[in-house]
Design a protein around this motif. Structure first.
Motif, PDB file in Angstrom:
ATOM      1  N   GLY A 106     -71.395  11.887 -65.810  1.00  0.00           N
ATOM      2  CA  GLY A 106     -70.031  12.346 -65.586  1.00  0.00           C
ATOM      3  C   GLY A 106     -69.244  11.339 -64.780  1.00  0.00           C
ATOM      4  N   ILE A 107     -67.976  11.626 -64.584  1.00  0.00           N
ATOM      5  CA  ILE A 107     -67.087  10.644 -63.958  1.00  0.00           C
ATOM      6  C   ILE A 107     -67.357  10.445 -62.458  1.00  0.00           C
ATOM      7  CG2 ILE A 107     -65.150  12.122 -63.234  1.00  0.00           C
ATOM      8  CD1 ILE A 107     -63.391  10.009 -64.836  1.00  0.00           C
ATOM      9  N   MET A 108     -68.046  11.402 -61.839  1.00  0.00           N
ATOM     10  CA  MET A 108     -68.400  11.261 -60.428  1.00  0.00           C
ATOM     11  C   MET A 108     -69.875  10.906 -60.236  1.00  0.00           C
ATOM     12  SD  MET A 108     -65.701  11.393 -58.687  1.00  0.00           S
ATOM     13  CE  MET A 108     -66.374  11.525 -57.025  1.00  0.00           C
ATOM     14  N   THR A 109     -70.500  10.364 -61.260  1.00  0.00           N
ATOM     15  CA  THR A 109     -71.873   9.876 -61.120  1.00  0.00           C
ATOM     16  C   THR A 109     -71.892   8.800 -60.039  1.00  0.00           C
ATOM     17  OG1 THR A 109     -72.480  10.359 -63.400  1.00  0.00           O
ATOM     18  CG2 THR A 109     -73.737   8.637 -62.290  1.00  0.00           C
ATOM     19  N   PRO A 110     -72.769   8.927 -59.035  1.00  0.00           N
ATOM     20  CA  PRO A 110     -72.783   7.961 -57.934  1.00  0.00           C
ATOM     21  C   PRO A 110     -73.442   6.637 -58.301  1.00  0.00           C
ATOM     22  CG  PRO A 110     -74.481   9.604 -57.584  1.00  0.00           C
ATOM     23  CD  PRO A 110     -73.721  10.027 -58.816  1.00  0.00           C
ATOM     24  N   ILE A 111     -72.800   5.568 -57.923  1.00  0.00           N
ATOM     25  CA  ILE A 111     -73.359   4.222 -58.086  1.00  0.00           C
ATOM     26  C   ILE A 111     -73.908   3.763 -56.726  1.00  0.00           C
ATOM     27  CG2 ILE A 111     -72.856   1.831 -58.717  1.00  0.00           C
ATOM     28  CD1 ILE A 111     -70.663   2.975 -60.592  1.00  0.00           C
ATOM     29  N   LEU A 112     -73.074   3.880 -55.721  1.00  0.00           N
ATOM     30  CA  LEU A 112     -73.504   3.738 -54.326  1.00  0.00           C
ATOM     31  C   LEU A 112     -73.147   5.032 -53.608  1.00  0.00           C
ATOM     32  CD1 LEU A 112     -72.128   0.126 -53.621  1.00  0.00           C
ATOM     33  CD2 LEU A 112     -74.463   0.754 -54.305  1.00  0.00           C
ATOM     34  N   LYS A 113     -73.444   5.129 -52.339  1.00  0.00           N
ATOM     35  CA  LYS A 113     -73.184   6.370 -51.613  1.00  0.00           C
ATOM     36  C   LYS A 113     -71.714   6.770 -51.668  1.00  0.00           C
ATOM     37  CE  LYS A 113     -73.851   8.755 -47.226  1.00  0.00           C
ATOM     38  NZ  LYS A 113     -74.337   8.676 -45.834  1.00  0.00           N
ATOM     39  N   ASP A 114     -70.828   5.812 -51.521  1.00  0.00           N
ATOM     40  CA  ASP A 114     -69.389   6.090 -51.522  1.00  0.00           C
ATOM     41  C   ASP A 114     -68.675   5.347 -52.651  1.00  0.00           C
ATOM     42  OD1 ASP A 114     -69.352   7.771 -49.155  1.00  0.00           O
ATOM     43  OD2 ASP A 114     -69.806   5.947 -48.034  1.00  0.00           O
ATOM     44  N   TYR A 115     -69.368   5.137 -53.759  1.00  0.00           N
ATOM     45  CA  TYR A 115     -68.787   4.413 -54.886  1.00  0.00           C
ATOM     46  C   TYR A 115     -69.281   5.080 -56.167  1.00  0.00           C
ATOM     47  CZ  TYR A 115     -67.198   0.336 -57.612  1.00  0.00           C
ATOM     48  OH  TYR A 115     -66.547  -0.510 -58.478  1.00  0.00           O
ATOM     49  N   PHE A 116     -68.327   5.589 -56.951  1.00  0.00           N
ATOM     50  CA  PHE A 116     -68.658   6.392 -58.123  1.00  0.00           C
ATOM     51  C   PHE A 116     -68.136   5.729 -59.398  1.00  0.00           C
ATOM     52  CE2 PHE A 116     -68.024   8.928 -54.330  1.00  0.00           C
ATOM     53  CZ  PHE A 116     -69.181   9.691 -54.271  1.00  0.00           C
ATOM     54  N   SER A 132     -79.208   8.327 -61.988  1.00  0.00           N
ATOM     55  CA  SER A 132     -77.958   7.639 -61.665  1.00  0.00           C
ATOM     56  C   SER A 132     -78.292   6.307 -60.995  1.00  0.00           C
ATOM     57  CB  SER A 132     -77.127   8.496 -60.702  1.00  0.00           C
ATOM     58  OG  SER A 132     -77.742   8.519 -59.417  1.00  0.00           O
ATOM     59  N   PRO A 133     -77.353   5.350 -61.001  1.00  0.00           N
ATOM     60  CA  PRO A 133     -77.606   4.090 -60.302  1.00  0.00           C
ATOM     61  C   PRO A 133     -77.966   4.309 -58.830  1.00  0.00           C
ATOM     62  CG  PRO A 133     -75.715   3.855 -61.734  1.00  0.00           C
ATOM     63  CD  PRO A 133     -76.078   5.314 -61.757  1.00  0.00           C
ATOM     64  N   TYR A 134     -77.313   5.285 -58.193  1.00  0.00           N
ATOM     65  CA  TYR A 134     -77.594   5.554 -56.779  1.00  0.00           C
ATOM     66  C   TYR A 134     -79.038   6.033 -56.593  1.00  0.00           C
ATOM     67  CZ  TYR A 134     -77.580   7.872 -52.237  1.00  0.00           C
ATOM     68  OH  TYR A 134     -77.898   8.271 -50.965  1.00  0.00           O
TER      69      TYR A 134
END
Length: 227
Positions: free
Chosen positions: A118-128, A80-82
């Motif tokens: 999936g739709i809740m894949t994390p990009i940042l800690k609090d940004y999906f 994931s990006p995160y």
């Protein structure tokens, strides 16, 4: 014409092939289609676009837009990006993704944006992924599979869209791994979520334009998709 975000209930549900098929059939209908995959990850190709997914999408749309617009950020590990950010110290560039999307909307009549995982894949800690769709201000199409357990994943995905106030145009069942009869699954998903099932796509062996156009024209409710 409104752009669409093609999201998935999970990784490996076939988002790329569904997005490519939609790109082909809409292009054949005379729509000026552009494609985008904001974040991609994995092993970089030696030629062309770094991401194989991005190459598949661009070929399907007959789009020759610059890689930095179609895929603003590529991570050279399958994560994931995160997770890629934490491992590689490369922070996801959300403002650049959003500005790239805006530029693409000026180049094409409609953009098909493929998500990551999936739709809740994390990009940042609090940004999906949900946050990204919300900021793009476009509706989504949910790609799910026909494997047993898909009802749970699909309901959770729809619930998260509701939480983030993301309009859902419909669900597409990618029937490549079987397990749940599509007729029953369609009825159950519509009854349980209140979201229309736009159709189901069988396993595709032939990825030619002619094949994709025929299959998607036959199996997807395009009028409802474009409504």
């Amino acid at each position: 014409m409104k752009s669409l975000f093609i999201a998935g209930t999970d990784t490996d549900v076939g988002k790329t092939y569904i997005t490519a098929g939609l790109a082909v059939v809409l292009r054949k209908m005379g729509v000026d289609i552009g494609v985008m995959k904001p974040f991609a990850a994995g092993s970089a190709q030696k030629k062309g676009y770094k991401s194989e997914d991005v190459e598949i999408l661009s070929r399907a749309a007959h789009a020759c837009d610059p890689e930095n617009l179609v895929n603003p950020q590529f991570f050279p590990i399958p994560a994931s990006p995160y997770t890629a950010w934490k491992k590689l110290k490369i922070k996801p560039r959300i403002p650049i993704v959003l500005s790239s999307f805006k530029k693409l909307t000026k180049l094409h009549e409609m953009i098909l944006v493929e998500g990551m995982g999936g739709i809740m894949t994390p990009i940042l800690k609090d940004y999906f992924i949900t946050n990204l769709i919300k900021e793009m201000k476009i509706p989504t199409v949910i790609v799910t599979r026909s494997k047993v357990g898909t009802v749970n994943h699909t309901i959770m995905t729809i619930k998260m869209c509701e939480k983030y106030k993301i309009p859902v145009k419909g669900i597409i069942i990618n029937d490549f791994d079987k397990g749940y009869p599509v007729k029953d699954l369609t009825k159950d998903l519509q009854n349980l979520t209140g979201v229309p099932v736009l159709g189901s796509i069988p396993f595709i062996k032939d990825m030619s334009d002619e094949s994709l156009n025929r299959i998607f024209k036959k199996n997807i409710n395009l009028k409802l998709l474009l409504k």
